[in-house]
Design a protein around this motif. Structure first.
Motif, PDB file in Angstrom:
ATOM      1  N   ASN A   6      -9.493  12.514  14.376  1.00 27.11           N
ATOM      2  CA  ASN A   6      -9.454  12.155  13.042  1.00 27.11           C
ATOM      3  C   ASN A   6      -8.329  12.939  12.249  1.00 27.11           C
ATOM      4  O   ASN A   6      -7.687  12.437  11.438  1.00 27.11           O
ATOM      5  N   ILE A   7      -8.345  14.230  12.318  1.00 26.11           N
ATOM      6  CA  ILE A   7      -7.211  15.012  11.659  1.00 26.11           C
ATOM      7  C   ILE A   7      -6.047  14.681  12.306  1.00 26.11           C
ATOM      8  O   ILE A   7      -4.843  14.524  11.353  1.00 26.11           O
ATOM      9  N   ILE A   8      -5.637  14.579  13.604  1.00 25.46           N
ATOM     10  CA  ILE A   8      -4.319  14.317  14.179  1.00 25.46           C
ATOM     11  C   ILE A   8      -3.901  12.989  13.717  1.00 25.46           C
ATOM     12  O   ILE A   8      -2.694  12.657  13.329  1.00 25.46           O
ATOM     13  N   GLY A   9      -4.965  12.069  13.945  1.00 24.89           N
ATOM     14  CA  GLY A   9      -4.776  10.574  13.499  1.00 24.89           C
ATOM     15  C   GLY A   9      -4.315  10.401  11.901  1.00 24.89           C
ATOM     16  O   GLY A   9      -3.422   9.684  11.564  1.00 24.89           O
ATOM     17  N   SER A  10      -5.014  11.205  11.096  1.00 21.70           N
ATOM     18  CA  SER A  10      -4.759  10.848   9.553  1.00 21.70           C
ATOM     19  C   SER A  10      -3.418  11.477   9.469  1.00 21.70           C
ATOM     20  O   SER A  10      -2.738  11.147   8.389  1.00 21.70           O
ATOM     21  N   ASN A  11      -3.197  12.807   9.825  1.00 22.10           N
ATOM     22  CA  ASN A  11      -1.589  13.271   9.616  1.00 22.10           C
ATOM     23  C   ASN A  11      -0.689  12.459  10.149  1.00 22.10           C
ATOM     24  O   ASN A  11       0.432  12.226   9.629  1.00 22.10           O
ATOM     25  N   MET A  12      -0.936  11.731  11.338  1.00 24.03           N
ATOM     26  CA  MET A  12       0.260  10.594  11.936  1.00 24.03           C
ATOM     27  C   MET A  12       0.268   9.511  10.913  1.00 24.03           C
ATOM     28  O   MET A  12       1.393   9.308  10.257  1.00 24.03           O
ATOM     29  N   ALA A  13      -0.801   9.022  10.198  1.00 24.31           N
ATOM     30  CA  ALA A  13      -0.896   7.944   9.633  1.00 24.31           C
ATOM     31  C   ALA A  13      -0.233   8.319   8.078  1.00 24.31           C
ATOM     32  O   ALA A  13       0.404   7.627   7.602  1.00 24.31           O
ATOM     33  N   ASN A  14      -0.573   9.657   7.663  1.00 25.38           N
ATOM     34  CA  ASN A  14       0.064   9.951   6.408  1.00 25.38           C
ATOM     35  C   ASN A  14       1.518   9.934   6.516  1.00 25.38           C
ATOM     36  O   ASN A  14       2.183   9.357   5.496  1.00 25.38           O
ATOM     37  N   GLU A  35      -4.729   8.316   0.604  1.00 27.38           N
ATOM     38  CA  GLU A  35      -3.507   8.962   0.545  1.00 27.38           C
ATOM     39  C   GLU A  35      -2.309   7.726   0.180  1.00 27.38           C
ATOM     40  O   GLU A  35      -1.562   7.632  -0.479  1.00 27.38           O
ATOM     41  N   MET A  36      -2.674   6.517   1.114  1.00 27.83           N
ATOM     42  CA  MET A  36      -1.939   5.302   0.897  1.00 27.83           C
ATOM     43  C   MET A  36      -1.889   4.868  -0.569  1.00 27.83           C
ATOM     44  O   MET A  36      -0.988   4.328  -0.906  1.00 27.83           O
ATOM     45  N   ALA A  37      -2.978   4.609  -0.927  1.00 32.93           N
ATOM     46  CA  ALA A  37      -3.192   4.006  -2.202  1.00 32.93           C
ATOM     47  C   ALA A  37      -2.542   4.839  -3.400  1.00 32.93           C
ATOM     48  O   ALA A  37      -1.951   4.436  -4.273  1.00 32.93           O
ATOM     49  N   ALA A  38      -2.896   6.140  -3.250  1.00 30.63           N
ATOM     50  CA  ALA A  38      -2.190   6.960  -4.301  1.00 30.63           C
ATOM     51  C   ALA A  38      -0.639   7.023  -4.105  1.00 30.63           C
ATOM     52  O   ALA A  38       0.059   7.065  -5.097  1.00 30.63           O
ATOM     53  N   SER A  39       0.049   7.000  -2.992  1.00 29.22           N
ATOM     54  CA  SER A  39       1.350   7.177  -2.706  1.00 29.22           C
ATOM     55  C   SER A  39       2.081   5.792  -3.154  1.00 29.22           C
ATOM     56  O   SER A  39       3.054   5.945  -3.508  1.00 29.22           O
ATOM     57  N   ILE A  40       1.449   4.841  -2.835  1.00 27.93           N
ATOM     58  CA  ILE A  40       2.172   3.365  -3.155  1.00 27.93           C
ATOM     59  C   ILE A  40       1.850   3.327  -4.682  1.00 27.93           C
ATOM     60  O   ILE A  40       2.933   2.906  -5.104  1.00 27.93           O
ATOM     61  N   ALA A  41       0.760   3.751  -5.208  1.00 30.08           N
ATOM     62  CA  ALA A  41       0.905   3.611  -6.738  1.00 30.08           C
ATOM     63  C   ALA A  41       1.857   4.312  -7.345  1.00 30.08           C
ATOM     64  O   ALA A  41       2.691   4.036  -8.331  1.00 30.08           O
ATOM     65  N   ALA A  42       2.168   5.638  -6.920  1.00 33.05           N
ATOM     66  CA  ALA A  42       3.133   6.597  -7.314  1.00 33.05           C
ATOM     67  C   ALA A  42       4.665   6.062  -7.234  1.00 33.05           C
ATOM     68  O   ALA A  42       5.332   6.080  -8.066  1.00 33.05           O
ATOM     69  N   SER A  43       4.756   5.278  -5.987  1.00 27.88           N
ATOM     70  CA  SER A  43       6.087   4.535  -5.717  1.00 27.88           C
ATOM     71  C   SER A  43       6.491   3.482  -6.792  1.00 27.88           C
ATOM     72  O   SER A  43       7.517   3.353  -7.209  1.00 27.88           O
ATOM     73  N   LEU A  44       5.110   2.647  -6.955  1.00 29.53           N
ATOM     74  CA  LEU A  44       5.342   1.431  -7.822  1.00 29.53           C
ATOM     75  C   LEU A  44       5.814   2.077  -9.289  1.00 29.53           C
ATOM     76  O   LEU A  44       6.341   1.425  -9.873  1.00 29.53           O
ATOM     77  N   ASP A  45       5.240   3.271  -9.616  1.00 25.21           N
ATOM     78  CA  ASP A  45       5.444   3.959 -11.116  1.00 25.21           C
ATOM     79  C   ASP A  45       6.715   4.609 -11.178  1.00 25.21           C
ATOM     80  O   ASP A  45       6.735   5.229 -12.013  1.00 25.21           O
TER      81      ASP A  45
END
Length: 314
Positions: A238-246, A51-61
C-alpha cells in the motif's frame, strides 16, 4: 466543533480501512492474488483518491503550490510516518515478497523523474502524460511479477470460505470502505484547514503539512490495520503503490488540468526530504530491516522535516 468532526472522521477511517482489508482478502483468496498486488493496486489507488481530489482541485483553482506540495508531503509522510508506524506497532513484520529485488526501482524512479521535471520549473501537460504512462507500466509490471502465493491463517481461510463469495456484496462493501476512508479524510482535511487558515500560513505549508497529513490518513490507517493483522505484504505494498500513484496519477492528472509551476530551489529542502525518505525505504528493503529501530530512524527524518517546517512558520 472541529475537534468533534476530527474524531468522527477518524472513526470512519478506521472502520472503512477494516472493511477494505476484509474484502480485499476475499478477492485475493478467490483469485489467488498475492497480498502485495492487492495492496499496491486496489488499496493503494483507493487510498490515493484523496490526494488526487485535493491536487486536481488545487490545479483547477490555479494553485500549483498546493497541488505539488500535497504530493511531496504525502510521499514523505507515507514513508516516515506510515511505514514507521507499521514497524513500531506490528508485533512482527516479515513480508514474503523481496521488495528490494522487485519493487525498489518503482519506489525510487518516479521520485528521480519528479526531480528532473521540477528542474524545468514546471510540470507540463506533456509531463503529465509521461507520468500516467509510467503508472501504466507499473501496473503491467505487477501483472507479470505479482505471483507470490497468498498466505492466510487457517482460521481466516475457514472464515472466508464459509461465507459465500458474491460479487454484488463484495463490490458494495468495497465501495462502502472507500467512501468511509475518503469522506473521513476529506472532513479531516477540512477541520484541520479551518484551524490552519486562522494562523495565516502559506498554501505550500498548508499543502505539505495539513492537507498531506489529512490525505495520508487512509494509507496510515489501512497500513496499520493490515500490519496488525499480520498482512505485512499488503501494508508495505500500500505504501509503495500509494507513493507511485501520488507522483504518477495524482501529479500527472493535476498537470493535465493546468501546467504546475514549482520553484525547485525555494523548496529544495522539502524535495530533498522526499528523496532521502525514498532512499531510506530502498535501504530498509535491501537489508530487510523491518524492525522498530528502522521505524525510529524514519521518525527521526520526519522530526527533522517538521522542525524545518516549524522554522518557516516562525
Amino acid at each position: 466543533m472541529d475537534y468533534l468532526i476530527f474524531v468522527i472522521s477518524l472513526s470512519a477511517l478506521i472502520w472503512g480501512a477494516d472493511v477494505l482489508i476484509a474484502q480485499s482478502e476475499r478477492i485475493a483468496l478467490r483469485f489467488n492474488i498475492s497480498e502485495y498486488v492487492i495492496g499496491a493496486t486496489l488499496i493503494a489507488l483507493g487510498t490515493s483518491l484523496p490526494e488526487m481530489a485535493a491536487s486536481i482541485a488545487a490545479s483547477l483553482d490555479h494553485k500549483p503550490e498546493l497541488a505539488v506540495s500535497n504530493v511531496i508531503g504525502s510521499n514523505i509522510l507515507n514513508i516516515t510516518l506510515v511505514l514507521a508506524s507499521v514497524f513500531l506497532l506490528a508485533k512482527k513484520v516479515d513480508p514474503h515478497r523481496d521488495f528490494f529485488a522487485k519493487d525498489s526501482s518503482w519506489a525510487l524512479f518516479p521520485v528521480l523523474l519528479f526531480v528532473v521535471m521540477a528542474m524545468e520549473g514546471e510540470f507540463t501537460r506533456f509531463d503529465g502524460v509521461l507520468l500516467l504512462l509510467l503508472m501504466g507500466a507499473y501496473l503491467l509490471f505487477l501483472k507479470n511479477n505479482g505471483s507470490e502465493v497468498l498466505t492466510l491463517e487457517d482460521e481466516e481461510i475457514e472464515e472466508i470460505e464459509h461465507a459465500p463469495f458474491r460479487w454484488p456484496k463484495v463490490l458494495l462493501m468495497l465501495a462502502l470502505g472507500f467512501v468511509l476512508v475518503i469522506v473521513g479524510a476529506e472532513f479531516t482535511v477540512e477541520s484541520a484547514s479551518s484551524i490552519a487558515k486562522s494562523l495565516g500560513v502559506s498554501e505550500w505549508i498548508i499543502g505539505i503539512v495539513l492537507v498531506s497529513m489529512g490525505t495520508s490518513m487512509p494509507e496510515l490507517i489501512v497500513s496499520i490495520v493490515a500490519a496488525v493483522k499480520g498482512k505485512a505484504d499488503m501494508a508495505i505494498g500500500n505504501i509503495i503503490g500509494s507513493n507511485m500513484a501520488n507522483i504518477t496519477m495524482v501529479l500527472g492528472s493535476a498537470a493535465l488540468v493546468n501546467d504546475l509551476k514549482v520553484d525547485l530551489h525555494h523548496y529544495l529542502f522539502d524535495i530533498a526530504t522526499m528523496v532521502a525518505a525514498t532512499l531510506m525505504l530502498v535501504f530498509i528493503t535491501a537489508n530487510r530491516m523491518y524492525s522498530k529501530p528502522a521505524g525510529i530512524s524514519l521518525l527521526a527524518l520526519l522530526a527533522l522535516f517538521l522542525h524545518h517546517i516549524a522554522g518557516q512558520l516562525g
